[in-house]
Design an enzyme around this catalytic site. Structure first.
Site, PDB file in Angstrom:
ATOM      1  N   GLU A 226     -16.347  -1.556   6.262  1.00 15.18           N
ATOM      2  CA  GLU A 226     -15.559  -0.330   6.763  1.00 15.18           C
ATOM      3  C   GLU A 226     -16.333   1.095   6.559  1.00 15.18           C
ATOM      4  O   GLU A 226     -16.998   1.265   5.257  1.00 15.18           O
ATOM      5  CB  GLU A 226     -14.622  -0.320   5.798  1.00 15.18           C
ATOM      6  CG  GLU A 226     -13.265   0.974   6.131  1.00 15.18           C
ATOM      7  CD  GLU A 226     -12.002   0.888   5.216  1.00 15.18           C
ATOM      8  OE1 GLU A 226     -11.292   1.657   5.455  1.00 15.18           O
ATOM      9  OE2 GLU A 226     -11.990  -0.323   4.486  1.00 15.18           O
ATOM     10  N   LYS A 242      -7.099  -2.087   8.034  1.00 19.25           N
ATOM     11  CA  LYS A 242      -5.959  -2.525   7.534  1.00 19.25           C
ATOM     12  C   LYS A 242      -5.560  -3.518   8.546  1.00 19.25           C
ATOM     13  O   LYS A 242      -4.903  -3.326   9.595  1.00 19.25           O
ATOM     14  CB  LYS A 242      -4.726  -1.633   7.232  1.00 19.25           C
ATOM     15  CG  LYS A 242      -4.667  -0.640   5.947  1.00 19.25           C
ATOM     16  CD  LYS A 242      -4.358  -1.887   4.572  1.00 19.25           C
ATOM     17  CE  LYS A 242      -4.760  -1.197   3.445  1.00 19.25           C
ATOM     18  NZ  LYS A 242      -6.150  -1.650   3.214  1.00 19.25           N
TER      19      LYS A 242
END
Length: 426
Positions: A226, A242
């Site tokens: 990420e 997410k």
């Protein structure tokens, strides 16, 4: 001074050269390594960069010191990290939980020597005398798995499940919409080779924002998928993750799981809430009307999991510098929840361990001001002086969360770390 070398002209393979270089660099007091694994990623992955220094610790210790420090001229990149506890400088927050790692709140350094990889070459910058010869002479230890039998939960499973239920009540009461609840697994009196363990982790779980950081006798071994924040010229990019599901064992199962994640209303709701939070964060430092979401609910495959990733971008206001941007956006919403301040207060209430570098960030700042920082997840933290080894994993809790499913998601995210250690949860 700089030296450019063609990778094809080296007497060892490119991968062996990288392993030798990292083992050599990790002998120094400070070492930072950023690894892209040559993976494709929207807006690009990390630049492959290795930096080291034996200088005394003159790092800035606060965001305001960082601002002044970054204003000084530098011939090369500044490398560093921000722990989750930088939040305490940005907001009226605190952290009183157990801390087995004892990282400084933030740390940056100017390397004495740094290696910058390109497609077919590597450049050695700064102090270069004898560096290539020293790297090539470095022995790479035989690849043996660490002797870590078990990792122990700081939060018992029953307590974790109860905490998820309590967070659901907080959501029902309107205190938060979503909360990222994390838990630590640890082992004590561990002896391991940090570089060899990182290389094993990177081979087992190659990611676009991987990294290795040594500060004194503390180590971060990071396999992060990420990006937190990137700046290229005036453009800011954040790419919150997410939504997670395991990879399939066959192409048909893999595609079915991908479609299941894409159509999972809970995962999409989690992702959208964090995208809205990131949009609001970036709007505080962006030119009016420039915040946009070019990709929502993008699905990307990694070795063990599919991840749902969205991209948020904005044009930075000229008067805003890195510290302004950090004050607006740190900690990253994907690791806190929404609204952010109340989520962080509840995180302190329910969790049992200071996060340290977990859900913080490592990255680099180029002399012209461009930067790239990741989100520290899927990572081992190791204190060689005490033998304390730790990793943390978490998941986003919404009102629709099932406690057992959230616990299973934590173990799924821990899978690569446990495999690399040869350990089980006990």
């Amino acid at each position: 001074m700089s030296v450019q070398l063609a990778l094809a002209a080296l007497p060892v393979s490119a991968s062996v050269f990288r392993a030798k270089a990292l083992h050599w660099a990790a002998r120094f007091r400070l070492c930072a390594y950023y690894e892209s694994n040559e993976l494709e990623y929207p807006r690009g992955p990390f630049t492959r960069l290795l930096a080291l220094s034996d200088a005394g610790d003159v790092s800035p210790s606060s965001l305001e010191e960082l601002r002044r420090w970054l204003a000084l001229p530098s011939p090369g990149p500044r490398c560093g990290f921000l722990t989750y506890d930088v939040k305490n400088e940005i907001e009226d927050l605190h952290s009183d939980h157990f801390d087995g790692l004892q990282w400084p709140a933030l740390h940056f350094f100017v390397p004495q020597t740094w290696l910058h990889w390109h497609d077919n070459s590597v450049e050695i910058h700064g102090y270069t005398a004898g560096v290539l010869e020293a790297i090539l002479a470095t022995e790479v230890p035989a690849a043996t798995p660490p002797a870590v039998a078990a990792m122990h939960p700081r939060l018992a499973k029953t307590d974790y499940l109860a905490a998820v239920e309590a967070v659901r009540e907080n959501i029902l009461d309107g205190e938060v919409y979503e909360l990222n609840l994390c838990q630590e697994f640890y082992a004590e009196q561990v002896a391991l080779d940090p570089v060899s363990t990182f290389l094993r982790l990177n081979a087992a779980s190659p990611t676009p924002f991987a990294g290795f950081y040594k500060w004194q006798d503390r180590y971060l071994l990071c396999a992060s998928p990420e990006r937190f924040l990137q700046q290229q010229g005036p453009q800011l990019v954040s790419q919150p993750i997410k939504g997670t599901i395991r990879r399939g064992t066959t192409p048909a199962e893999d595609e079915q799981l991908r479609a299941q994640l894409l159509n999972d209303e809970k995962e999409r709701a989690e992702n959208l809430m964090i995208v809205d939070l990131v949009r609001n964060d970036l709007a505080r430092v962006a030119q009016t009307g420039t915040v946009r979401v070019p990709e929502l609910f993008g699905l990307y495959p990694f070795r063990h999991v599919w991840q749902m990733i969205s991209t948020v971008e904005a044009q930075r206001r000229p008067a805003c510098d890195l510290v302004d941007i950090l004050r607006a956006a740190f900690p990253m919403g994907s690791m806190t929840g929404a609204p952010k301040i109340r989520a962080m207060q509840l995180i302190e209430h329910y969790e049992r361990t200071r996060r340290g570098l977990y859900s913080g960030s490592i990255g680099y700042v180029w002399p012209g001001g461009d930067f790239d920082f990741n989100v520290v997840i899927r990572s081992l933290q190791y204190h060689a002086g005490t033998g304390y080894l730790s990793f943390q994993v978490g998941s986003a809790i919404t009102y629709d969360s099932d406690p057992q499913r959230e616990y299973d998601e934590c173990l799924l995210k821990a899978r690569a770390l446990l495999d690399v250690l040869g350990a089980v949860v006990r």
